[in-house]
Design a protein around this motif. Structure first.
Motif, PDB file in Angstrom:
ATOM      1  N   PRO A 139      36.540  49.920  20.785  1.00 49.64           N
ATOM      2  CA  PRO A 139      37.545  50.156  20.123  1.00 49.64           C
ATOM      3  C   PRO A 139      37.662  49.191  18.912  1.00 49.64           C
ATOM      4  O   PRO A 139      37.576  48.033  19.223  1.00 49.64           O
ATOM      5  CB  PRO A 139      38.722  50.409  20.817  1.00 49.64           C
ATOM      6  N   PHE A 140      37.990  49.634  17.616  1.00 44.46           N
ATOM      7  CA  PHE A 140      38.096  48.775  16.513  1.00 44.46           C
ATOM      8  C   PHE A 140      38.965  47.522  16.651  1.00 44.46           C
ATOM      9  O   PHE A 140      38.144  46.593  16.431  1.00 44.46           O
ATOM     10  CB  PHE A 140      38.405  49.673  15.366  1.00 44.46           C
ATOM     11  N   PRO A 141      40.051  47.628  16.912  1.00 45.54           N
ATOM     12  CA  PRO A 141      40.982  46.356  17.259  1.00 45.54           C
ATOM     13  C   PRO A 141      40.052  45.211  18.197  1.00 45.54           C
ATOM     14  O   PRO A 141      40.135  44.124  17.914  1.00 45.54           O
ATOM     15  CB  PRO A 141      42.177  46.809  17.659  1.00 45.54           C
ATOM     16  N   ARG A 142      39.578  45.772  19.529  1.00 49.97           N
ATOM     17  CA  ARG A 142      38.816  44.953  20.414  1.00 49.97           C
ATOM     18  C   ARG A 142      37.541  44.305  19.772  1.00 49.97           C
ATOM     19  O   ARG A 142      37.107  43.205  20.285  1.00 49.97           O
ATOM     20  CB  ARG A 142      38.878  45.697  21.671  1.00 49.97           C
ATOM     21  N   ARG A 143      36.862  45.233  18.919  1.00 56.28           N
ATOM     22  CA  ARG A 143      35.767  44.834  18.450  1.00 56.28           C
ATOM     23  C   ARG A 143      35.872  43.649  17.337  1.00 56.28           C
ATOM     24  O   ARG A 143      35.170  42.497  17.274  1.00 56.28           O
ATOM     25  CB  ARG A 143      35.076  45.736  17.533  1.00 56.28           C
ATOM     26  N   GLU A 195      47.539  43.236  21.780  1.00 57.66           N
ATOM     27  CA  GLU A 195      46.728  44.267  21.336  1.00 57.66           C
ATOM     28  C   GLU A 195      46.867  45.277  22.839  1.00 57.66           C
ATOM     29  O   GLU A 195      47.050  46.482  22.861  1.00 57.66           O
ATOM     30  CB  GLU A 195      45.520  44.109  21.072  1.00 57.66           C
ATOM     31  N   ARG A 196      46.837  44.614  24.123  1.00 58.41           N
ATOM     32  CA  ARG A 196      46.815  45.544  25.279  1.00 58.41           C
ATOM     33  C   ARG A 196      48.297  46.049  25.394  1.00 58.41           C
ATOM     34  O   ARG A 196      48.502  47.307  25.827  1.00 58.41           O
ATOM     35  CB  ARG A 196      46.478  44.545  26.579  1.00 58.41           C
ATOM     36  N   VAL A 197      49.412  45.247  25.227  1.00 54.95           N
ATOM     37  CA  VAL A 197      50.592  45.740  25.253  1.00 54.95           C
ATOM     38  C   VAL A 197      50.809  47.025  24.400  1.00 54.95           C
ATOM     39  O   VAL A 197      51.662  47.932  24.547  1.00 54.95           O
ATOM     40  CB  VAL A 197      51.424  44.242  25.003  1.00 54.95           C
TER      41      VAL A 197
END
Length: 236
Positions: A139-143, A195-197
């Protein structure tokens, strides 16, 4: 005193900036995005008007190179600045002033731009780029965050670490995600946690917020609750 990545997600069209530094509250100083039009990161001896005025120029229809030229032309301190810009077409423009502290520089690839100064070395940008390219399934944020983590592992800011931020915009003027760690021993780790939250409630609420196409948004709480419940069931 910073390095950052600007990128456009080919799947969603979202624009994102991730940034980290050994300085306080980098998210309040570096990243600027004009939804659907472009993104700007102003670094080194930060000039906030590079972001403020640059976003205005993007909205007026200027491309990345013309925005950069306009900003530099009015700033006698330009040789102490670093800035990189990506416009909606994917065009990239960057400037690293000759008075920026080594190591400093900029690299770019298809759909991304990375710039930094006062870094441990060129490997910081190289590893950030390699990891961004290699993780197109994330996913874009995690990338973006994986890329920044790789840059940190290569030495990051040579003074250490203190703050980080992640800013992502879709089509709307309000951000799809805007999270910051202003003063933290592991700022990128904290951004990863936040981001996980965001997946617990925010991403479900976000889809119900007003948009230009749907000014009322969705105020039916049962729809949001159903989305949250479905996500929880998938994780269990």
């Amino acid at each position: 005193m910073t390095w950052s990545i600007i990128a456009r997600d080919p799947g969603t069209g979202q624009l994102g900036i991730a940034v980290a530094t050994r300085f306080f509250a980098v998210g309040a100083r570096v990243p600027y995005i004009a939804a659907g039009l472009g993104a700007i990161a102003t670094q080194a001896f930060v000039n906030p008007y590079y972001g403020i005025d640059g976003v205005k120029l993007l909205r007026e229809g200027l491309n990345a190179h013309d925005v950069l030229a306009s900003l530099l032309a009015t700033d006698d301190g330009r040789e102490s600045r670093q800035i990189h810009i990506m416009d909606a077409s994917g065009e990239i423009a960057a400037h690293t002033g000759r008075d920026c502290v080594d190591w400093c520089g900029h690299i770019a690839g298809s759909g991304f731009s990375i710039a930094g100064n006062m870094l441990a070395g060129a490997d910081v940008l190289d590893e950030t780029a390699k990891t961004y390219i290699a993780n197109d399934s994330l996913p874009f944020p995690r990338r973006l965050l994986a890329a920044m983590r790789a840059g940190e592992a290569a030495g990051g800011d040579k003074r250490g670490k203190q703050s980080a931020a992640l800013l992502i915009h879709g089509e709307e003027e309000w951000p799809a995600l805007d999270i910051r760690a202003d003063d933290h021993p592991d700022p990128l780790g904290e951004i990863e946690r936040l981001e996980r939250v965001s997946h617990e409630l925010w991403v479900h609420f976000r889809s119900s917020m007003p948009t230009r196409q749907n000014p009322a948004g969705n105020t039916d709480r049962s729809v949001i609750d159903a989305s949250i419940a479905a996500a929880r069931a998938r994780r269990s």
